[in-house]
Design a protein around this motif. Structure first.
Motif, short mmCIF file in Angstrom:
data_model
loop_
_atom_site.label_atom_id
_atom_site.label_comp_id
_atom_site.label_asym_id
_atom_site.label_seq_id
_atom_site.Cartn_x
_atom_site.Cartn_y
_atom_site.Cartn_z
N VAL A 26 0.90 -1.03 -0.01
CA VAL A 26 -0.05 -0.01 -0.02
C VAL A 26 0.85 1.32 0.07
CG1 VAL A 26 -0.38 0.16 2.37
CG2 VAL A 26 -2.05 1.15 1.11
N ARG A 34 -5.66 5.14 -4.86
CA ARG A 34 -6.53 5.03 -3.54
C ARG A 34 -7.59 5.63 -3.56
NH1 ARG A 34 -3.61 3.04 1.21
NH2 ARG A 34 -5.12 4.04 2.33
N LYS A 51 -6.92 -9.24 -3.03
CA LYS A 51 -6.33 -9.46 -1.86
C LYS A 51 -5.49 -8.34 -1.41
CE LYS A 51 -6.60 -14.65 -1.95
NZ LYS A 51 -5.84 -15.96 -2.08
N ALA A 54 -7.45 -5.49 -0.34
CA ALA A 54 -8.74 -6.08 0.56
C ALA A 54 -9.09 -4.73 1.65
CB ALA A 54 -8.46 -7.38 1.34
N ASP A 55 -8.25 -4.31 2.12
CA ASP A 55 -8.37 -3.08 3.21
C ASP A 55 -9.10 -2.08 2.47
OD1 ASP A 55 -7.20 -4.98 4.97
OD2 ASP A 55 -5.20 -3.36 5.02
N LEU A 56 -9.26 -1.81 1.35
CA LEU A 56 -9.82 -0.67 0.63
C LEU A 56 -11.08 -1.26 0.21
CD1 LEU A 56 -6.78 0.71 -1.04
CD2 LEU A 56 -7.56 1.42 1.01
N GLU A 58 -14.23 -2.37 1.88
CA GLU A 58 -15.30 -2.41 2.51
C GLU A 58 -16.54 -1.77 1.83
OE1 GLU A 58 -16.94 -1.17 7.04
OE2 GLU A 58 -14.72 -0.75 6.54
#
Length: 335
Positions: A26, A34, A51, A54-56, A58
């Protein structure tokens, strides 16, 4: 009823953002990448790349596709965009370097899309594997370089082999993408065979696996031992040129300053050279020597062999040397 409202209702305006997410960490993703993922309603991508971000994701609709399903990814992105949604179609590295930009435009053109269509397209650039791997091993790309994919899934092997042979002969630094997989094991051996026709066996090679990812691995080797190394689909192979060196654990390709400046004398200009001007062996100097050698009796064929250039090019250059030299001199004066 307002016709503009009817048109808008009938044809919602969607958007496809072709997002290069960089090498995988990242920290190396651009702010625009982003932001593009953040504003997207739908994110489409290869499962491994999904994967990595993945944190982005939601609250997003996520469409995961497998390897070799590039056209399916593009079709899914177009369908979602034509329904009025914003779609982030992600690629590792840069979307325009062996990424999803090309296949997506092919699908768009086949579907009759034009830039005036209701679907907007944006390409969000990212750092390619070539850039990422080079940064990890030193400075191997500071002179002329190129990239060649060894994947023959879509490109005939004779085409790939001709390109390998040409760049090996021309002394490019070369980044090999898709060098090997579980099924494609011989391509890297054939690439090595072609390079050894033109390069020294001890030519430096760096193999970077999973750059900036959890299982990152870097291996320095030489051209004659390249195919023996642990190479896979997540590897990028960097082959140096005739001047590339490995020193103190760093792979560096000189830019050529030593041709003009004496590096041991504080960068003093060498005899016969001028700062800010072409080398004495640049085009104008080379033309002068070419004319002199030809006048002294050296044939076009002999000159072509000595300079490793096509004879027709030598003949054409000799036929019109002064006009070219004078034009270049005038440009230098104006600069």
């Amino acid at each position: 009823m307002n016709t503009e409202t009817v048109a808008t209702t009938a044809r919602p305006v969607g958007k496809i953002m072709l997002v290069g997410i960089g090498p995988g960490h990242v920290d190396h993703m651009t702010a625009r990448a982003r932001a593009a993922i953040a504003e997207a309603d739908v994110v489409v991508g290869y499962v491994t790349y999904i994967k990595l971000v993945a944190d982005l994701l939601e609250g997003k609709e996520v469409v995961r596709k497998g390897m070799t399903e590039e056209l399916d990814r593009a079709v899914s992105a177009l369908e979602a965009a034509r329904s009025g949604q914003k779609v982030a179609l992600i690629s590792s590295g840069d979307a325009g370097v062996y990424g999803m930009a090309g296949p997506t435009y092919e699908v768009l053109f086949q579907a009759g899309w034009t830039p005036d269509d209701g679907v907007e397209v944006e390409i969000v650039p990212g750092a390619s594997a070539l850039n990422a791997c080079a940064a990890l091993v030193g400075a191997p790309l500071t002179h002329d370089f190129c990239a060649i994919s060894l994947s023959d899934l879509l490109t005939p092997w004779p085409t790939i082999a001709r390109r390998l042979d040409a760049v090996a002969y021309a002394d490019f630094v070369v980044a090999l993408y898709n060098p090997k997989s579980g099924r494609r094991t011989r391509q890297i051996v054939e690439a090595q065979r072609l390079f050894l026709r033109h390069r020294r066996p001890d030519t430096p090679v760096a193999i970077v696996k999973s750059a900036y990812r959890r299982r990152q691995h870097i291996e320095f080797t030489t051209l004659d031992r390249m195919s023996e190394q642990d190479i896979g689909m997540l590897s990028t192979v960097l082959i140096g040129n005739s001047n590339t060196v490995v020193q103190n654990g760093l792979m560096v390709t000189p830019r050529g300053y030593a041709n003009k400046y004496d590096m041991s004398e504080g960068g003093a200009t060498r005899d016969g050279e001028k700062a800010g001007r072409s080398l004495s062996t640049g085009l104008n100097g080379w033309l002068e020597n070419l004319i002199a050698d030809h006048a002294a009796g050296e044939s076009v064929e002999q000159l072509a062999t000595r300079h490793r250039l096509p004879a027709p090019y030598i003949a054409a250059t000799l036929a019109e040397p002064l006009a070219v030299a004078e034009a270049d001199a005038a440009e230098d004066t104006e600069a």
